[in-house]
Design an enzyme around this catalytic site. Structure first.
Site, PDB file in Angstrom:
ATOM      1  N   GLU A  74      39.648  44.663  30.865  1.00 43.54           N
ATOM      2  CA  GLU A  74      39.538  44.354  29.978  1.00 43.54           C
ATOM      3  C   GLU A  74      37.973  44.305  29.249  1.00 43.54           C
ATOM      4  O   GLU A  74      36.751  45.028  29.358  1.00 43.54           O
ATOM      5  CB  GLU A  74      38.183  43.200  30.936  1.00 43.54           C
ATOM      6  CG  GLU A  74      39.198  42.591  32.063  1.00 43.54           C
ATOM      7  CD  GLU A  74      38.615  41.525  32.784  1.00 43.54           C
ATOM      8  OE1 GLU A  74      37.737  41.537  32.453  1.00 43.54           O
ATOM      9  OE2 GLU A  74      39.180  41.002  33.829  1.00 43.54           O
TER      10      GLU A  74
ATOM     11  N   GLU B 136      38.509  42.103  39.786  1.00 47.69           N
ATOM     12  CA  GLU B 136      36.816  42.495  40.040  1.00 47.69           C
ATOM     13  C   GLU B 136      36.717  42.430  42.019  1.00 47.69           C
ATOM     14  O   GLU B 136      35.322  41.393  41.674  1.00 47.69           O
ATOM     15  CB  GLU B 136      35.730  42.543  39.633  1.00 47.69           C
ATOM     16  CG  GLU B 136      36.385  42.722  38.091  1.00 47.69           C
ATOM     17  CD  GLU B 136      35.444  41.475  37.183  1.00 47.69           C
ATOM     18  OE1 GLU B 136      34.453  40.487  37.044  1.00 47.69           O
ATOM     19  OE2 GLU B 136      35.238  42.025  35.817  1.00 47.69           O
TER      20      GLU B 136
HETATM   21  C1  GAL Z   1      35.522  39.437  34.486  1.00 47.79           C
HETATM   22  C2  GAL Z   1      36.390  38.762  35.380  1.00 47.79           C
HETATM   23  C3  GAL Z   1      36.941  37.696  34.536  1.00 47.79           C
HETATM   24  C4  GAL Z   1      36.235  36.623  33.359  1.00 47.79           C
HETATM   25  C5  GAL Z   1      36.063  37.740  32.605  1.00 47.79           C
HETATM   26  C6  GAL Z   1      34.753  36.416  31.560  1.00 47.79           C
HETATM   27  O1  GAL Z   1      34.282  40.131  34.834  1.00 47.79           O
HETATM   28  O2  GAL Z   1      36.980  39.701  35.893  1.00 47.79           O
HETATM   29  O3  GAL Z   1      38.049  37.211  34.782  1.00 47.79           O
HETATM   30  O4  GAL Z   1      36.521  35.683  34.541  1.00 47.79           O
HETATM   31  O5  GAL Z   1      34.972  38.393  33.597  1.00 47.79           O
HETATM   32  O6  GAL Z   1      34.300  36.105  32.310  1.00 47.79           O
END
Ligand code: GAL
Ligand code: ZN
Length: 663
Positions: A304, A144
């Protein structure tokens, strides 16, 4: 590639004895791919030059025995403490001049040469180690990029890079003084070396300098990613490179970043703890998928995808039965070829203990696991066919990082938000079951029947001509308030009344305007009165006809929305920010006048979307609510998945297909 479902996995959070159970359960769930290692630098290099990849190799091998392949993340979003000890100057400096220290993540300055060297050493070792591993298929650079880097970094290294960037752009300091309008408040510079990073001032800031700073930060992030992409390409020529984007996030220009990548990935949390509750995210999330598809004009991965309750110190709502599946298939409907769920198992340690995964803290498969398993088994058989297919919308909305930056620097109205304004237009099409593409303002627009270009605030002669040509050749264009206000350097245009040369295709000019500060406004459109907000352009017609007129203020009975025929095409100019009701009815009028197809009719909360190739069209029908719903399609399709056409159970997803010859 044939890979469609996966999970984000952190074996380093769990004892070695547990890994077999995880691998078995993943296989049972239908997991084909995991992403690993993007936050485990310390475990891979606990001391400088002492590499420990064996644990990761073991995890990869074990997963491979269960038919699961691996995407590796480079762990550069969280350098370990020993690196910070060796080079404390890596820690970024915020606008107030404070050091943002080790203890969370993103505690790195992306221009810092010492940090770049640590990255070179580590990424070289990691990529060499896994280059020929049969179960490793690709790489995610960092994590990110841009997340938590807002207003960072103000350090001396960033300052000198910024000076070089400006010198390259302007050549001479005189040019810069001119472009930034430094005659104002005695801000002239004698040399580039006098220019600092935008640390906190006594009061106010130079809008042209701030626009450059934002563009510089974006370029720096792209350069930071390229530093790694080059190493990965050299050592792992057979692996793909991707990066996990964050929807409409804007710290880095995602179009530029996309040029380094084989494909774009996205992270999405429709019920994250920061979202308004109760939250009906279907339109906003759909827009996010569509903008992600636009960054490389190709299908993407979800790296994700929210699977369960999301939050850090506080939590968002529980995910209803079926809702996770509806979100996942929404991603697929808009162009995802693979969906990777965050995360496999809810973590027991660290900042994200309450950011839940497919398995809870106990590690026992429960409701969410069963739902994920049912989802993969039901849809996996169709996913190969979708791979590479795209939606083919007739409508495009222009999306620009530069316009967004300019409004961040000067929002004009305190509540005017570039992305929010775009969302308002998007939702009107979404609710009418009309698919939309996002495009850049430099793209070929000719394949779209209708182009919506909101807030074209920064204007250049080329961009004016681009819109003029599109309309002259038969295009339909919606332009809005705050168009043609500034030049590319964020300096107000002075040669004509607003909206500049585009006034010719709009058939209007705008000698005056009203910022609707603490004030609402109303307009008459057809026979109905509607609310509008934030802005009122006071329009003089020079050829256009009035479509809606103000009913309030000293400019009542003057045009708020104008319509103009120009050569083969048509332009609508919207001088205010319509309420949702006005937006719905105005867009209805526009799509009818350019004969835009709708996929069907359905109530709010029911989404219709298609992906196609030259032979076939797949239609997705998704119920984002926990109520039963009915809908109607405008075309004849064959039901492939789902129970009963025109009827949906709560959160039900249905899948239809049509070939060129009908059903
Ligand atoms: C995303 C990130 C993950 C994890 C997730 C939950 O933004 O890529 O590493 O942190 O959020 O916070
Ligand atoms: Zn810095």
């Amino acid at each position: 590639m044939g890979i469609h479902f996966g999970v984000d996995y952190y074996p380093e959070h769990w004892p070695r004895e547990r890994w077999e159970t995880d691998a078995k359960l993943m296989q049972e769930m239908g997991v084909q791919v995991v992403r690993m290692a993007e936050f485990s630098w310390f475990k891979m290099e606990p001391k400088k030059g002492e590499f420990h990849f064996e644990w990761l190799e073991e995890a990869i091998a074990l997963l491979a025995e269960h038919g699961i392949q691996t995407v590796l993340g480079t762990p550069t979003a969280a350098p370990p403490a020993w690196i910070i000890e060796e080079n404390p100057e890596i820690q970024p400096i915020d606008t107030q001049g404070r050091v943002r220290r080790f203890g969370g993540r993103h505690h790195d300055c992306q221009s810092n040469p010492a940090y770049r060297e640590h990255i070179r050493r580590f990424v070289t070792a990691m990529t060499k180690r896994f280059a020929d591993h049969p179960a490793v298929i690709g790489w995610q650079i960092d994590n990110e990029l841009g997340n938590s880097h807002g207003d960072l970094c103000m350090c001396d290294s960033c300052k000198s890079r910024y000076q070089q960037w400006l010198e390259k752009k302007y050549g001479t300091i005189e040019e810069l003084n001119e472009a930034w309008g430094t005659a104002f408040w005695s801000q002239g510079y004698n040399s580039f070396s006098q220019i600092g990073t935008p640390l906190i001032t006594a009061v106010g800031e130079n809008p042209s300098a701030m626009l450059d700073w934002k563009c510089f930060c974006s370029d720096l992030i792209v350069d930071f990613a390229k530093w790694q992409a080059d190493i990965i390409r050299e050592n792992c020529p057979n692996h793909f490179i991707t990066h996990n984007y964050m929807c409409f996030d804007d710290k880095v220009n995602y179009y530029d970043l996309g040029e380094l990548l084989d494909f774009v990935s996205n992270d999405i949390y429709p019920a994250g703890n920061w979202q308004k509750q109760p939250h009906q995210p279907d339109a906003e999330m759909a827009a996010s998928h569509d903008v992600i598809r636009s960054y490389k004009k190709q299908p993407f991965w979800m790296m994700e995808q929210q699977s369960n309750i999301a939050g850090w110190g506080t939590m968002g709502r529980a995910v209803n039965p079926g809702q996770m599946s509806a979100w996942a298939m929404q991603s697929v409907a808009h162009g995802a070829d693979a969906v990777v769920f965050f995360r496999w198992r809810t973590c027991a340690v660290g900042t994200e203990q309450f950011w839940h995964g497919i398995l809870g803290h106990s590690g026992k498969p429960g409701r969410v696991f069963e739902e994920a398993k049912a989802l993969t088994h039901r849809f996996a058989p169709h996913m190969d066919a979708f791979e590479g297919t795209m939606p083919r919308p007739e409508v495009a909305i222009v999306h620009s990082f530069r316009q967004n930056y300019a409004f961040q620097v000067q929002p004009n109205h305190p509540d005017l938000w570039y992305v929010g304004h775009i969302h308002k237009y998007y939702k009107a099409f979404f609710d009418k079951k009309i698919p939309v593409d996002f495009v850049q303002d430099t793209d070929d627009l000719s394949k779209y029947k209708l182009v919506v270009a909101p807030l074209q605030y920064l204007m250049t002669p080329e961009l004016e001509q681009h819109y003029i040509d599109y309309v002259a050749n038969g295009g339909h264009l919606i332009l809005t308030m705050r168009t043609g206000v500034k030049d590319a350097n964020n300096i107000c245009m002075t040669d004509r009344e607003l909206p500049g040369k585009l006034g010719d295709i709009c058939g209007i000019k705008i000698p005056e305007y009203d910022c609707l500060f603490h004030k609402e406004c109303a307009v008459l459109f057809g026979k109905k009165e509607y609310k509008t907000e934030k802005w009122a352009d006071i329009i003089t017609l020079t050829g256009a006809k009035t479509l809606a007129e103000y009913t309030t203020s000293f400019y009542k009975e003057t045009p708020a929305i104008a319509e103009n025929k120009y050569e083969q095409g048509k332009v609508w100019y919207v001088g205010t920010e319509p309420s949702d009701e006005l937006m719905a009815d105005f867009v209805e009028y526009v799509v009818d006048s350019c004969d835009i197809k709708r996929l069907g009719t359905a109530p709010e909360g029911v989404e219709l979307m298609t992906r196609e190739n030259d032979g076939q069209t797949w239609l997705f029908v998704i119920n984002h609510t926990n109520e039963e719903k009915v809908y109607k399609l405008n075309d004849t399709y064959k039901l492939l998945e789902g129970e009963r056409e025109e009827y949906l159970k709560p959160y039900e997803v249905q899948l239809f297909v049509k070939n060129k010859y009908g059903r």
